[in-house]
Design a protein around this motif. Structure first.
Motif, mmCIF file in Angstrom:
data_model
loop_
_atom_site.group_PDB
_atom_site.id
_atom_site.type_symbol
_atom_site.label_atom_id
_atom_site.label_comp_id
_atom_site.label_asym_id
_atom_site.label_seq_id
_atom_site.Cartn_x
_atom_site.Cartn_y
_atom_site.Cartn_z
ATOM 1 N N ARG A 8 8.273 -1.344 90.418
ATOM 2 C CA ARG A 8 7.038 -0.895 89.531
ATOM 3 C C ARG A 8 7.054 0.215 88.683
ATOM 4 N N LYS A 9 7.708 1.301 89.701
ATOM 5 C CA LYS A 9 7.656 2.614 88.823
ATOM 6 C C LYS A 9 8.816 2.397 87.613
ATOM 7 N N LEU A 10 9.785 1.750 87.698
ATOM 8 C CA LEU A 10 10.877 1.898 86.862
ATOM 9 C C LEU A 10 10.411 0.756 85.503
ATOM 10 N N ARG A 11 9.630 -0.058 85.798
ATOM 11 C CA ARG A 11 9.017 -1.109 84.793
ATOM 12 C C ARG A 11 8.144 -0.476 84.140
ATOM 13 N N ASP A 12 7.290 0.432 84.456
ATOM 14 C CA ASP A 12 6.388 1.507 83.857
ATOM 15 C C ASP A 12 6.745 2.437 83.210
ATOM 16 N N HIS A 13 8.227 2.863 83.292
ATOM 17 C CA HIS A 13 8.766 3.910 82.728
ATOM 18 C C HIS A 13 9.780 3.714 81.676
ATOM 19 N N GLN A 14 9.947 4.670 80.482
ATOM 20 C CA GLN A 14 10.517 4.213 79.467
ATOM 21 C C GLN A 14 12.074 4.664 79.976
ATOM 22 N N LEU A 15 13.049 3.773 80.167
ATOM 23 C CA LEU A 15 14.347 3.799 80.432
ATOM 24 C C LEU A 15 15.193 3.498 79.157
ATOM 25 N N ILE A 16 16.268 4.509 79.318
ATOM 26 C CA ILE A 16 17.300 4.313 78.122
ATOM 27 C C ILE A 16 18.804 4.159 78.774
ATOM 28 N N PHE A 17 19.355 3.241 78.297
ATOM 29 C CA PHE A 17 20.824 3.204 78.552
ATOM 30 C C PHE A 17 21.940 3.017 77.415
ATOM 31 N N ALA A 18 23.091 3.253 77.745
ATOM 32 C CA ALA A 18 23.961 2.975 76.576
ATOM 33 C C ALA A 18 24.793 1.740 76.661
ATOM 34 N N ILE A 19 25.229 1.358 75.506
ATOM 35 C CA ILE A 19 26.295 0.344 75.633
ATOM 36 C C ILE A 19 27.358 0.699 74.678
ATOM 37 N N THR A 20 28.442 1.246 75.315
ATOM 38 C CA THR A 20 29.498 2.089 74.779
ATOM 39 C C THR A 20 30.897 1.720 75.726
ATOM 40 N N SER A 21 31.916 2.062 75.064
ATOM 41 C CA SER A 21 33.162 2.250 75.705
ATOM 42 C C SER A 21 33.732 3.291 76.697
ATOM 43 N N GLY A 22 33.100 4.404 76.697
ATOM 44 C CA GLY A 22 33.618 5.629 77.081
ATOM 45 C C GLY A 22 34.692 6.052 76.145
ATOM 46 N N ARG A 23 34.944 7.562 76.347
ATOM 47 C CA ARG A 23 35.826 8.219 75.348
ATOM 48 C C ARG A 23 34.924 8.244 73.910
ATOM 49 N N SER A 24 33.658 8.194 74.003
ATOM 50 C CA SER A 24 32.946 7.984 72.744
ATOM 51 C C SER A 24 31.801 8.847 72.539
ATOM 52 N N GLY A 25 31.789 9.928 73.487
ATOM 53 C CA GLY A 25 30.635 10.733 73.029
ATOM 54 C C GLY A 25 29.508 10.884 73.997
ATOM 55 N N THR A 26 29.697 10.137 75.324
ATOM 56 C CA THR A 26 28.576 9.812 76.092
ATOM 57 C C THR A 26 28.050 11.270 76.682
ATOM 58 N N LYS A 27 28.933 12.188 77.039
ATOM 59 C CA LYS A 27 28.582 13.295 77.573
ATOM 60 C C LYS A 27 27.962 13.982 76.422
ATOM 61 N N LEU A 28 28.209 14.110 75.423
ATOM 62 C CA LEU A 28 27.739 15.031 74.368
ATOM 63 C C LEU A 28 26.114 14.457 74.067
ATOM 64 N N MET A 29 26.238 12.951 73.822
ATOM 65 C CA MET A 29 24.892 12.446 73.761
ATOM 66 C C MET A 29 23.918 12.910 74.786
ATOM 67 N N ALA A 30 24.258 12.899 76.027
ATOM 68 C CA ALA A 30 23.456 13.094 77.249
ATOM 69 C C ALA A 30 22.867 14.593 77.057
ATOM 70 N N HIS A 31 23.844 15.587 76.821
ATOM 71 C CA HIS A 31 23.220 16.845 76.503
ATOM 72 C C HIS A 31 22.538 17.020 75.506
ATOM 73 N N ILE A 32 22.665 16.325 74.290
ATOM 74 C CA ILE A 32 21.843 16.492 73.022
ATOM 75 C C ILE A 32 20.222 16.122 73.646
ATOM 76 N N LEU A 33 20.207 14.649 74.204
ATOM 77 C CA LEU A 33 19.024 14.428 74.544
ATOM 78 C C LEU A 33 18.399 15.428 75.517
ATOM 79 N N GLU A 34 19.026 15.773 76.523
ATOM 80 C CA GLU A 34 18.367 16.459 77.437
ATOM 81 C C GLU A 34 17.915 18.012 76.959
ATOM 82 N N LYS A 35 18.798 18.310 76.412
ATOM 83 C CA LYS A 35 18.559 19.952 75.876
ATOM 84 C C LYS A 35 17.588 20.295 74.633
ATOM 85 N N CYS A 36 17.840 19.161 73.756
ATOM 86 C CA CYS A 36 17.029 19.382 72.512
ATOM 87 C C CYS A 36 16.021 18.147 72.175
ATOM 88 N N CYS A 37 16.115 17.283 73.094
ATOM 89 C CA CYS A 37 14.988 15.880 72.430
ATOM 90 C C CYS A 37 13.993 15.845 73.704
#
Length: 264
Positions: A8-37
């Motif tokens: 119930r808690k998760l259905r009511d919350h905005q969740l964001i997941f990635a569809i990607t290969s790895g070696r594709s900037g996932t760590k950079l994206m996580a830092h950008i979203l967390e620190k800047c957005c």
């Protein structure tokens, strides 16, 4: 927290997941979203799906059990008031369908990188589908159920297996980009290269925040992209010496996959 409370808690919350290969900037994206957005973003959040990937590929129903008993309760226990993102390349390897079946409708970021770049990066760190320990742990294999691969995939060399994997993720990205909106999920596509493009990040954050006037912390963003977030070994001397043959290797894989696609 009980399972029903978690869902119930998760259905009511905005969740964001990635569809990607790895070696594709996932760590950079996580830092950008967390620190800047102003998004609660984690990179390959614990518990990590790589430790159950082989079990899930062999027994797809195990994904729902693991999500409901371990992964989702862990996420729910960490949520704050912000949108939550787990930026990982593992969700598209057997975990998206169970998430939808449990009534969640996350936003998905399709994070792309050219197949040769993905394959070269994997090859350089000896992360080879099926053949190396790390490849077995985190990558799809050509004998996994549901993948597009020939019966005689063993004839391919290590680079070709890495390239096959990158092309398989591209196939999954295309599939989910078409099917997820019909399931009620929003999808945004961005390339690894665009992670260092302020205009592209602005469009991403406006999509995630559902706000056409949303802004992000540009000064912090510029500091983050000035640093390599995930340094690994340089391209190996063996692969550098072999670059002249990559076209031929890739053409073999591409032709095989095209033949299989026509036959399916």
């Amino acid at each position: 927290m009980q399972s029903n409370d978690t869902l119930r808690k998760l259905r009511d919350h905005q969740l964001i997941f990635a569809i990607t290969s790895g070696r594709s900037g996932t760590k950079l994206m996580a830092h950008i979203l967390e620190k800047c957005c102003d998004i609660q973003a984690e990179h390959e959040a614990m518990p990590r799906a790589n430790f159950v990937l082989r079990s899930v590929q062999a027994h797809p129903d195990a994904a729902k059990w693991w999500l409901s008993s371990e992964k989702l309760p862990a996420i729910a226990s960490r949520l704050d008031e912000r949108p939550y993102g787990d930026i990982s390349h593992l969700y598209c390897k057997g975990f998206i369908e169970p998430i939808l079946q449990m009534g969640m409708k996350p936003d998905f970021i399709v994070l792309t990188r050219p197949a040769r770049e993905v394959a070269s990066s994997l090859y350089a760190i000896n992360c080879i589908p099926k053949r190396s320990p790390s490849g077995q742990l985190v990558l799809l294999s050509p004998d996994d159920p549901g993948v597009l691969a020939p019966d005689d995939w063993q004839r391919w060399d290590d680079y070709q297996l890495c390239y096959w994997y990158a092309k398989e993720i591209e196939r999954l990205q295309q599939h989910y980009s078409m099917t997820l909106p019909a399931a009620g999920c929003r999808v945004f596509e961005i390339s690894m290269k665009e992670l260092t493009d302020e205009a592209a990040i602005l469009q991403l954050i406006r999509f995630l925040k559902r706000d056409p006037e949303a802004r992000f912390d540009v000064a912090t963003y510029r500091d983050i992209i000035s640093v390599n977030q995930n340094p690994k070994a340089k391209l190996s001397a063996e692969l550098r010496a072999d670059l002249s043959t990559l076209d031929e290797k890739e053409e073999d894989v591409d032709a095989t996959l095209a033949r299989l696609a026509r036959a399916s």
